[in-house]
Every structure is written in structure tokens, then in C-alpha cells.
Design a protein around this motif. Sequence first.
Motif, PDB file in Angstrom:
ATOM      1  N   UNK A  44      41.095  48.099  35.479  1.00 54.27           N
ATOM      2  CA  UNK A  44      41.628  47.143  34.516  1.00 54.27           C
ATOM      3  C   UNK A  44      42.294  45.967  35.223  1.00 54.27           C
ATOM      4  N   UNK A  45      43.101  46.279  36.234  1.00 53.58           N
ATOM      5  CA  UNK A  45      43.839  45.230  36.958  1.00 53.58           C
ATOM      6  C   UNK A  45      42.895  44.255  37.642  1.00 53.58           C
ATOM      7  N   UNK A  46      41.916  44.769  38.369  1.00 55.79           N
ATOM      8  CA  UNK A  46      41.041  43.896  39.146  1.00 55.79           C
ATOM      9  C   UNK A  46      40.048  43.131  38.276  1.00 55.79           C
ATOM     10  N   UNK A 106      45.600  34.238  38.786  1.00 56.53           N
ATOM     11  CA  UNK A 106      44.818  35.295  38.159  1.00 56.53           C
ATOM     12  C   UNK A 106      45.417  36.680  38.379  1.00 56.53           C
ATOM     13  N   UNK A 107      45.836  36.956  39.600  1.00 64.29           N
ATOM     14  CA  UNK A 107      46.370  38.288  39.912  1.00 64.29           C
ATOM     15  C   UNK A 107      47.766  38.497  39.314  1.00 64.29           C
ATOM     16  N   UNK A 110      38.624  37.947  36.582  1.00 60.42           N
ATOM     17  CA  UNK A 110      38.135  37.137  35.462  1.00 60.42           C
ATOM     18  C   UNK A 110      39.003  35.910  35.241  1.00 60.42           C
ATOM     19  N   UNK A 111      40.333  36.084  35.274  1.00 56.84           N
ATOM     20  CA  UNK A 111      41.259  34.952  35.123  1.00 56.84           C
ATOM     21  C   UNK A 111      41.120  33.975  36.289  1.00 56.84           C
ATOM     22  N   UNK A 112      40.975  34.522  37.489  1.00 57.68           N
ATOM     23  CA  UNK A 112      40.806  33.670  38.674  1.00 57.68           C
ATOM     24  C   UNK A 112      39.561  32.808  38.543  1.00 57.68           C
ATOM     25  N   UNK A 113      38.479  33.385  38.016  1.00 53.54           N
ATOM     26  CA  UNK A 113      37.230  32.616  37.866  1.00 53.54           C
ATOM     27  C   UNK A 113      37.393  31.464  36.885  1.00 53.54           C
TER      28      UNK A 113
END
Length: 308
Positions: free
Chosen positions: A103-105, A154-155, A110-113
Motif C-alpha cells: 500500500x505504501x509503495x 510522493x513518499x 503513484x503520487x510521485x509520478x
Amino acid sequence: MTTKKMNATSEGYFVLLGFSNWPHLEVVLFVVVLVFYLMTLTGNLFIIILSYLDSHLHTPMYFFLSNLSFLDLCYTTSFIPQLLINLWGPGKTISYNGCMIQLYFVLALGCTECVLLMVMSYDRYAAVCRPLHYTVLMHPRFCHLLAVACWVSGFTNSALHSFFTFLVPLCGHRQVNHFFCEVPALLQMSCVDTHANELSLMVTSSIFVLIPLILILSSYGAIAWAVLRMQSTTGLQKVFGTCGAHLIVVSLFFIPVMCIYLQPPSGNSQDQGKFIALFYTVVTPSLNPLIYTLRNKYVRGAVKRLMG
């Protein structure tokens, strides 16, 4: 009531239902997912290695493209091996810790992209609309800072969402109605009211999806205006070659993501959502290298130089 509100930690695993409603499709999906995963690995590794080895590709555009390729490698590897195992065999379980890590990764990458695609559109805007100031605007040091900002944002966002999602008490069945662990699917397992979680998910999704999308469209609006004023046919072809590829990638990623995350989880059709998610998580990362390299003369030139 307390006996029904059983947290998954007491049992230590979740069951990923995935596509178990269509058992006749699972073997077909296994082959399709495996082919696209191998395409993703091959294509993105090719871009990373080529961009590193060829000095002509040591530019901001290919620096960010290498980041996108590395991100897609990590993104797909965070859940596709587990998906292949579940599609091939009868067991569809994932440990509690494995689900939490997945879930975390998945959310972080996805947010980072989303943010990285926005940065890439700014790079194209600077190249087309501010060509005389491009080397100053996209200085290598600034490019590295932008890349770090993409990954950190993102992270960080994912850490907050993952933490609050796993604080929610879950019902005893432990069945996740999806093929990987994601926030909306886990919130639907809750025995308590999750409106606060759903609202925070929509707000942060708006920040990481809508704001980058608006800025991307603004950048390409400015690029389109600059293109319309161009007299050179060669210049037009060059702009459409680089910017057109990026716009296709943006569309393939953002449209399915908006269908999933910009509405309450309770409003989603679960079966429809699975196939939409399968597209943007499995198909899109494999197409990115093809879209960026198929008609790119700089990449073809780099391949020729590498081959001697």
C-alpha cells in the motif's frame, strides 16, 4: 460487536480477491500481465541504460525520462509479482506487513509520478517557450532539486495515508476486493465510519492529481500558442514529436487515476475499478518507453552510436 470488529493483525494476512469472480479469465490475465510486465522491465531498463551511456542524452528531458522509467520499474515491481502468484495459484493471501508495504509503495510511487509528469511538462514549456533561457531555467542542479521534490512529496503523502488507513479497525472477513492493497479497497472493509478518511483521500488526490493536471494543461496551452506562431516546419515537427509523446503518456495515466481516486470509494463499481486500475498500473508503464522512443530520432541516433 467487538468480536466482529477483528483487525487483520490478529490473523496476520489479507485475502486479495482480485479477479476470482472470473476464474476462466485468470490464466489469460496471467499471460497478459506477464507480457506487459516483461515489456515494462525491458523498455524502461533500455531507456535508463541508454540515457546513462550516451552523452548526447545528458539533457533535462532525458534526465526526467530516466526518473520516470525507474519509477515505473519500482511501481510495477511493488505489486505485479504478487498479482502473478495470485492469478496462477489457488492461494490469494498476502501478509498484513506485506499489504502495508505494498500500500505504501504503490501510493507513494503513484503520487510521485503525478508530480514528475508535471515537472516534465514544465521542462517542455521552458524548451519551447523560453529557448534562450532554457539552460538557465533547467540548470542541472535545479533539475536534481525538482526530481528530489517529486520523490519526497510522493513518499511523504503516502506515509500519512498509509498510517491513517491502518489505524482504521477492519471487519473480520479480511477480504480485500482488489488485486493489490490500496486505500479505497481497505476503507470498504472498515467497521466504522470512514468519511473522514475518504474526505482526506479526495483532498490529497485533488492536490496530487488535479493541480498537476491543471499545470500540465496550462504548460501545453502556452506551448500550443507558441507553436501556432512558428513559421518553421522543422520546428513544428520537433515540438509535436517531443510534446505529443508526453501528452499521450499524461492522458494514459491521469484519466484512469481520476476515475478511481476523485470519487468516494463507496461510489465506485468494484469490478469496473479493477479493470481501470489494471490498465493504468500494468499497461501504461509498458507503453511509456514505446511512446517516447518509437519516433524519437535522438534515441535512434543514440542506439546507432552505441552499436558502433
